[in-house]
Design a protein around this motif. Structure first.
Motif, mmCIF file in Angstrom:
data_model
loop_
_atom_site.group_PDB
_atom_site.id
_atom_site.type_symbol
_atom_site.label_atom_id
_atom_site.label_comp_id
_atom_site.label_asym_id
_atom_site.label_seq_id
_atom_site.Cartn_x
_atom_site.Cartn_y
_atom_site.Cartn_z
ATOM 1 N N GLU A 9 6.026 -13.061 47.622
ATOM 2 C CA GLU A 9 6.832 -13.625 48.702
ATOM 3 C C GLU A 9 7.015 -15.138 48.491
ATOM 4 N N GLY A 10 5.924 -15.795 48.101
ATOM 5 C CA GLY A 10 5.991 -17.233 47.823
ATOM 6 C C GLY A 10 6.972 -17.547 46.700
ATOM 7 N N TYR A 11 6.873 -16.783 45.603
ATOM 8 C CA TYR A 11 7.799 -17.004 44.487
ATOM 9 C C TYR A 11 9.238 -16.782 44.935
ATOM 10 N N ALA A 12 9.417 -15.741 45.765
ATOM 11 C CA ALA A 12 10.775 -15.407 46.201
ATOM 12 C C ALA A 12 11.369 -16.550 47.038
ATOM 13 N N GLU A 13 10.521 -17.177 47.856
ATOM 14 C CA GLU A 13 11.029 -18.296 48.662
ATOM 15 C C GLU A 13 11.499 -19.437 47.775
ATOM 16 N N TYR A 14 10.709 -19.715 46.741
ATOM 17 C CA TYR A 14 11.115 -20.767 45.802
ATOM 18 C C TYR A 14 12.397 -20.395 45.059
ATOM 19 N N ALA A 15 12.460 -19.137 44.620
ATOM 20 C CA ALA A 15 13.631 -18.707 43.861
ATOM 21 C C ALA A 15 14.883 -18.802 44.730
ATOM 22 N N ALA A 45 12.324 -29.022 53.910
ATOM 23 C CA ALA A 45 11.632 -28.228 54.937
ATOM 24 C C ALA A 45 11.506 -26.766 54.532
ATOM 25 N N ARG A 46 12.289 -26.338 53.539
ATOM 26 C CA ARG A 46 12.210 -24.942 53.093
ATOM 27 C C ARG A 46 11.086 -24.707 52.081
ATOM 28 N N VAL A 47 10.454 -25.768 51.626
ATOM 29 C CA VAL A 47 9.351 -25.611 50.674
ATOM 30 C C VAL A 47 8.110 -25.152 51.451
ATOM 31 N N PRO A 48 7.491 -24.028 51.041
ATOM 32 C CA PRO A 48 6.369 -23.488 51.822
ATOM 33 C C PRO A 48 5.237 -24.489 52.058
ATOM 34 N N GLU A 49 4.977 -25.385 51.120
ATOM 35 C CA GLU A 49 3.880 -26.342 51.263
ATOM 36 C C GLU A 49 4.063 -27.324 52.415
ATOM 37 N N SER A 102 -0.298 -30.253 45.559
ATOM 38 C CA SER A 102 -1.287 -29.232 45.915
ATOM 39 C C SER A 102 -2.585 -29.965 46.238
ATOM 40 N N ASN A 103 -3.407 -29.336 47.066
ATOM 41 C CA ASN A 103 -4.739 -29.898 47.349
ATOM 42 C C ASN A 103 -5.730 -28.736 47.414
ATOM 43 N N PRO A 104 -7.003 -29.021 47.554
ATOM 44 C CA PRO A 104 -7.960 -27.910 47.526
ATOM 45 C C PRO A 104 -7.629 -26.816 48.554
ATOM 46 N N GLN A 105 -7.143 -27.237 49.712
ATOM 47 C CA GLN A 105 -6.805 -26.253 50.740
ATOM 48 C C GLN A 105 -5.660 -25.343 50.271
ATOM 49 N N SER A 106 -4.588 -25.957 49.726
ATOM 50 C CA SER A 106 -3.432 -25.146 49.325
ATOM 51 C C SER A 106 -3.788 -24.270 48.130
ATOM 52 N N ARG A 107 -4.614 -24.814 47.224
ATOM 53 C CA ARG A 107 -5.009 -24.005 46.063
ATOM 54 C C ARG A 107 -5.870 -22.831 46.524
ATOM 55 N N TYR A 134 17.758 -37.546 45.528
ATOM 56 C CA TYR A 134 16.415 -37.554 46.111
ATOM 57 C C TYR A 134 15.482 -36.707 45.260
ATOM 58 N N MET A 135 14.218 -37.101 45.243
ATOM 59 C CA MET A 135 13.188 -36.300 44.596
ATOM 60 C C MET A 135 12.324 -35.689 45.694
ATOM 61 N N ILE A 136 12.224 -34.367 45.644
ATOM 62 C CA ILE A 136 11.301 -33.691 46.558
ATOM 63 C C ILE A 136 10.024 -33.421 45.761
ATOM 64 N N LEU A 137 8.948 -34.030 46.194
ATOM 65 C CA LEU A 137 7.673 -33.916 45.473
ATOM 66 C C LEU A 137 6.774 -32.933 46.208
ATOM 67 N N ILE A 138 6.264 -31.960 45.480
ATOM 68 C CA ILE A 138 5.401 -30.950 46.090
ATOM 69 C C ILE A 138 3.995 -31.102 45.512
#
Lengths: 406, 123
Positions: free
Chosen positions: B27-33, B100-104, B9-14, B3-7
């Motif tokens: 904290e965001g980087y740590a979640e990804y790591a 579901a673990r991806v913050p976006e 961004s949009n103006p709101q997330s940026r 599977y490909m998980i595609l993340i």
């Protein structure tokens, strides 16, 4: 057969025996498995140059035992605790086996604490004697991914407290069923229509057949082991005819049956005939029987569809499932006509496991085509092609749709 | 199954990202790591990458055998691909659990798509 290929075959035969000998002697499946893998790699480099040693199994056990001590020395925490055992001489290369190590290994590699994906990787390495790189190429994933699967699988087995021994009688049939499922997965993974990358891929179908043969030698009375082996032989026999020259998938109706492997078919038919007469019935045996009926038909039009339908009726009783339902409906259509099939398909679709499945569209398209409604058939072929996850199947379904263009 | 998980961004997330403090970003980087490490150690990760800023994109057009790269994405898209995970796991349910673990996901910017396989059953 070249020397390198002969050596490779020998190493893969010996891999589970060497690992079994080490685990029996020292315990610690994970470290022993790493050590054996390194011994196999060393042999693959040295033997083609220096010749195969007089006692190849003894050589591998000696080298793996030495490597195991080195690996163990790196792990200083264990040092004191295991010192005396670790420094013992390597095990005798020809011990009188208490139980069959290959069977024990297979059962351990298919331990219920592992995911099917990990069971496949670990089985191919520990029992199949393949390197991590070979497994990665065969499964089309990076080597690091396979390495992680194997190391995680070994950690899980260790954490589960599983021992290197056959499970108690009460659990045995369930654990053997897990082994059969993994061998079936390996076979299916290799049963691919793509030919481009085949040169560099270990033939997983052959590997699955080899391992299932080994299992059958150990469990000759087990009807499902025999059934799975027959199913693999009868399915793989059609491989040479399964694709056209340009790589497109051909359905049974269009295959050149003179290309089928007559020897494999004869072996598979004999095996399944004998098994059905003697063993309690099971799903692999019924599937093998269906494959045998197809393989024994001289031409597609000679296929004994009433018998295939009767076998699908039986399969639906012993192992019901959405794909069995759909295949059975195709047989219904071949016996009672496409309208009868379409009627049953409409009912079957109510099953949530089939709702929206591309195979429903594919079967509907075939039946509509049989019924002469080419326009509707085309629509459903296209819809099925859009939703399938298989590249060769997509190509096939698209060409069926195109053929029906007005 | 892959599977490909595609993340995206949009103006709101940026905007949210730009407004973060250093600690919030860490904290965001740590979640990804952590997600990447968990997937690597479970053997489910095939590859994961973050894409560079969309302004660095080239759109490639070949006309009469001539390659003409031009700056920027081909459309004025508000939603842009920002990164991806390619995974192999036991099925869509597990893939969704991972995604579901991806913050976006909190902004509805994460998709899971099955990957086509080279193998196929008999037809």
């Amino acid at each position: 057969v070249s020397t390198a290929t002969a050596i490779e075959g020998l190493l893969r035969e010996l891999a589970p025996e060497v690992l079994g000998a080490l685990v029996r002697r020292y315990g610690g499946f994970d470290t022993c498995e790493d050590a054996v893998q390194e011994a196999l790699l060393a042999a693959a480099v040295q033997w083609p140059k220096d010749g195969v040693p007089e006692n190849p199994k003894g050589w591998l056990i000696r080298v793996a035992s030495r490597r195991r001590i080195e690996l163990w020395r790196q792990d200083s925490a264990r040092r004191r605790r295991e010192e005396t055992v670790a420094l013992e001489a390597p095990p005798d290369p020809e011990p009188a086996p208490v139980e069959d190590d290959t069977l024990t290994l297979l059962v351990l590699c298919c331990h219920p604490s592992l995911t099917p994906i990990s069971q496949v990787a670990l089985t191919l390495r520990a029992v199949g004697g393949l390197t991590t790189a070979e497994i990665a190429r065969a499964l089309l994933v990076p080597e690091a991914t396979v390495a992680q699967r194997i190391s995680r699988a070994k950690q899980r087995i260790k954490a589960s407290g599983a021992e290197f021994q056959m499970p108690p009688e009460a659990k045995r049939s369930e654990r053997i069923a897990a082994v059969l499922h993994v061998l079936y997965l390996i076979f299916n993974e290799g049963y691919t229509a793509s030919s481009g990358s085949r040169l560099h891929r270990v033939e997983l179908t052959s590997e699955a057949i080899r391992l299932t043969r080994q299992l059958r030698e150990r469990l000759p009375e087990d009807g499902e082991v025999a059934g799975l082996l027959a199913l693999m032989l009868l399915t793989d026999a059609r491989r040479p005819a399964r694709t056209s020259a340009d790589g497109a998938l051909l359905p049974l109706a269009e295959q050149d049956r003179s290309l089928w492997d007559a020897e494999a078919i004869a072996e598979g038919v004999e095996l399944i005939t004998e098994t059905l007469a003697t063993a309690p019935i099971g799903p692999y045996q019924v599937q093998a029987a269906i494959a045998a009926v197809h393989d024994e038909a001289a031409g597609f039009e000679d296929t004994d569809w009433p018998q295939i339908l009767a076998l699908y009726d039986l399969l639906q009783k012993v192992a019901p499932g959405p794909m069995v339902t759909l295949n059975r409906i195709v047989a219904v259509a071949m016996v009672h006509g496409p309208l009868a099939g379409l009627e049953q398909l409409a009912e079957a679709e109510a099953d949530p496991a089939l709702a929206g499945h591309h195979r429903v569209d594919a079967v509907r398209a075939h039946l509509l085509d049989m019924a002469g409604d080419h326009e509707a058939a085309r629509t459903h072929f296209r819809e099925a092609a859009r939703r399938t996850l298989s590249v060769p199947e997509q190509r096939y379904l698209e060409s069926r749709a195109t053929r029906l263009e007005p | 199954m892959k599977y490909m998980i595609l993340i995206h961004s949009n103006p709101q997330s940026r905007g949210i990202w730009d407004g973060f403090t250093d600690a919030q970003r860490a904290e965001g980087y740590a979640e990804y790591a952590a997600l990447g490490e968990d997937l690597a150690s479970s053997g489910e990760l095939i590859v994961a990458e973050a894409l560079a800023d969309a302004s660095l994109t080239k759109t490639v057009t070949v006309t009469d055998g001539k390659t003409i790269p031009s700056d920027g994405p081909f459309a004025e898209s508000k939603e842009l691909l920002a990164g991806f995970f390619l995974i192999e796991c036991d099925g869509m349910d597990r893939a969704v659990e991972i995604a579901a673990r991806v913050p976006e996901t909190e902004l509805g910017l994460v998709e899971v798509r099955p990957i086509m396989q080279l193998s196929g059953d008999d037809v």
